[in-house]
Design a protein around this motif. Structure first.
Motif, PDB file in Angstrom:
ATOM      1  N   GLU A 205       0.812  -1.221   0.000  1.00 24.92           N
ATOM      2  CA  GLU A 205       0.000   0.000   0.000  1.00 24.92           C
ATOM      3  C   GLU A 205       0.846   1.272   0.000  1.00 24.92           C
ATOM      4  O   GLU A 205       0.373   2.346  -0.370  1.00 24.92           O
ATOM      5  CB  GLU A 205      -0.979   0.020   1.174  1.00 24.92           C
ATOM      6  N   ASP A 206       2.116   1.162   0.414  1.00 26.13           N
ATOM      7  CA  ASP A 206       3.030   2.309   0.377  1.00 26.13           C
ATOM      8  C   ASP A 206       3.767   2.406  -0.962  1.00 26.13           C
ATOM      9  O   ASP A 206       4.552   3.339  -1.161  1.00 26.13           O
ATOM     10  CB  ASP A 206       4.084   2.194   1.488  1.00 26.13           C
ATOM     11  N   GLY A 207       3.562   1.431  -1.846  1.00 23.19           N
ATOM     12  CA  GLY A 207       4.374   1.366  -3.062  1.00 23.19           C
ATOM     13  C   GLY A 207       5.731   0.762  -2.766  1.00 23.19           C
ATOM     14  O   GLY A 207       6.712   1.067  -3.446  1.00 23.19           O
ATOM     15  N   TYR A 208       5.775  -0.106  -1.731  1.00 18.86           N
ATOM     16  CA  TYR A 208       7.019  -0.675  -1.209  1.00 18.86           C
ATOM     17  C   TYR A 208       7.888   0.436  -0.617  1.00 18.86           C
ATOM     18  O   TYR A 208       7.443   1.579  -0.471  1.00 18.86           O
ATOM     19  CB  TYR A 208       7.755  -1.495  -2.270  1.00 18.86           C
ATOM     20  N   ASN A 209       9.114   0.114  -0.238  1.00 19.86           N
ATOM     21  CA  ASN A 209       9.959   1.114   0.432  1.00 19.86           C
ATOM     22  C   ASN A 209      10.529   2.153  -0.529  1.00 19.86           C
ATOM     23  O   ASN A 209      10.684   3.320  -0.178  1.00 19.86           O
ATOM     24  CB  ASN A 209      11.124   0.427   1.162  1.00 19.86           C
ATOM     25  N   SER A 210      10.891   1.716  -1.728  1.00 18.80           N
ATOM     26  CA  SER A 210      11.463   2.660  -2.692  1.00 18.80           C
ATOM     27  C   SER A 210      11.159   2.192  -4.102  1.00 18.80           C
ATOM     28  O   SER A 210      10.842   1.026  -4.344  1.00 18.80           O
ATOM     29  CB  SER A 210      12.979   2.792  -2.495  1.00 18.80           C
ATOM     30  N   GLY A 211      11.265   3.134  -5.024  1.00 19.57           N
ATOM     31  CA  GLY A 211      11.005   2.826  -6.417  1.00 19.57           C
ATOM     32  C   GLY A 211       9.945   3.741  -7.003  1.00 19.57           C
ATOM     33  O   GLY A 211       9.467   4.683  -6.361  1.00 19.57           O
ATOM     34  N   ALA A 212       9.563   3.457  -8.246  1.00 21.24           N
ATOM     35  CA  ALA A 212       8.610   4.315  -8.954  1.00 21.24           C
ATOM     36  C   ALA A 212       7.233   4.297  -8.312  1.00 21.24           C
ATOM     37  O   ALA A 212       6.534   5.320  -8.289  1.00 21.24           O
ATOM     38  CB  ALA A 212       8.515   3.880 -10.417  1.00 21.24           C
ATOM     39  N   LEU A 213       6.818   3.148  -7.783  1.00 19.02           N
ATOM     40  CA  LEU A 213       5.506   3.077  -7.129  1.00 19.02           C
ATOM     41  C   LEU A 213       5.492   3.940  -5.873  1.00 19.02           C
ATOM     42  O   LEU A 213       4.511   4.645  -5.601  1.00 19.02           O
ATOM     43  CB  LEU A 213       5.154   1.627  -6.797  1.00 19.02           C
ATOM     44  N   ARG A 214       6.587   3.897  -5.093  1.00 19.09           N
ATOM     45  CA  ARG A 214       6.666   4.711  -3.874  1.00 19.09           C
ATOM     46  C   ARG A 214       6.617   6.206  -4.213  1.00 19.09           C
ATOM     47  O   ARG A 214       5.914   6.977  -3.554  1.00 19.09           O
ATOM     48  CB  ARG A 214       7.951   4.378  -3.108  1.00 19.09           C
TER      49      ARG A 214
END
Length: 301
Positions: A205-214
């Motif tokens: 739900e956070d877009g994982y810890n890092s990356g484009a989703l975050r």
């Protein structure tokens, strides 16, 4: 940190080119595509200011529309530093092995330096796996993206038994232009599913810890509760921070040390530059990317 900087100094000294410049009049940092240009510039402004103070010369940021803008800038000597994806680094190396040198790689919160290509779709689409994508529209990001093209274009056909050509397995395969564009396209229903990058750690739900989703979650572009993960690649080596080989050694050492200390010195700046939560960076060498270089070479044949 002392051991890290010592290692960086030793590595740089070994790699010192005979044709290095004596001095620079300005320093230019390229930023890969992945989100809109203004957001990229905002995320890197803190690094620009610190670089300018450290080097004592004007420092400029460049955020081209696509990955190739940064790649060609490095090859042509108009960009001095960039955080490349592994495939982007492979392209630079294959075109000119002496153009840049990799110096640092992002480290995840668990100490690893890998990430994943993540296939995703809207939850309300009824798509839950690649099998559900037959005959539907699939979105890649950028032709020079590792997670947004190179790795999925190899691994997905291996899983489906079909090529990525439009009409073979997927009804249509398109390039959206970048990671943020893929996320927006899936969210808006312009494509049925696409691929982007994430460290795969933390909460969906956070877009994982890092990356484009975050980054997209932070920007309010997407609610991950509306999305579902439908595919994940094998772990990919994180791309390197690279410096133009011909830069003065003093400039290379200073910039490597600055980026190496960013997470401890200015966590907020590090969050923006490293696309989310990360432990920091560590030294990396060319050998970490040999498999990606071979994959890129095979794809172009």
């Amino acid at each position: 940190m002392t051991r890290l900087l010592a290692a960086l100094v030793a590595t740089s000294a070994l790699a010192a080119p005979a044709f290095a410049q004596d001095k620079i009049d300005e320093f230019r940092i390229g930023i890969l595509g992945g989100e809109n240009a203004q957001d990229r510039l905002n995320s890197y402004e803190c690094l620009r200011v610190k670089s300018e103070d450290l080097l004592g010369v004007p420092t400029k940021l460049f955020a081209p529309a696509d990955y190739d803008g940064v790649i060609q800038g490095l090859l042509g000597g108009t960009i001095d530093m960039a955080w490349l994806g592994a495939s982007g680094y492979a392209k630079v190396y294959l075109e000119d092995p002496t153009a840049v040198e990799p110096v640092l790689v992002k480290v995840n919160t668990d100490g690893s330096y890998g990430y994943y290509a993540i296939g995703f779709a809207r939850k309300d689409s009824g798509i839950a796996s690649l099998d559900d994508m037959q005959g539907k529209k699939f979105g890649f990001g950028d032709p020079n993206s590792t997670s947004g093209y190179l790795i999925p274009s190899i691994e997905i056909p291996a899983e489906t038994g079909h090529s990525m050509q439009s009409g073979d397995f997927f009804g249509e395969v398109v390039f959206t232009g970048g990671h943020e564009q893929t996320i927006v396209a899936v969210n808006n229903g312009d494509v049925d599913a696409g691929v982007t990058w994430a460290d795969g750690q933390g909460n969906w739900e956070d877009g994982y810890n890092s990356g484009a989703l975050r980054k997209a979650v932070d920007a309010g572009i997407v609610d991950m509760n509306d999305m579902v993960e439908i595919w994940r690649s094998k772990q990919i080596p994180e791309g390197p921070f690279v410096l133009r080989t011909a830069l003065p050694e003093d400039a290379k050492l200073k910039m490597t040390a600055l980026v190496a200390s960013l997470a401890s010195m200015d966590p907020d700046c590090s969050y923006g530059v490293l696309a989310g939560e990360a432990k920091g960076v560590m030294p990396i060498t060319h050998d970490a990317y040999l498999s990606i270089i071979e994959a890129r070479k095979a794809q172009s044949n």
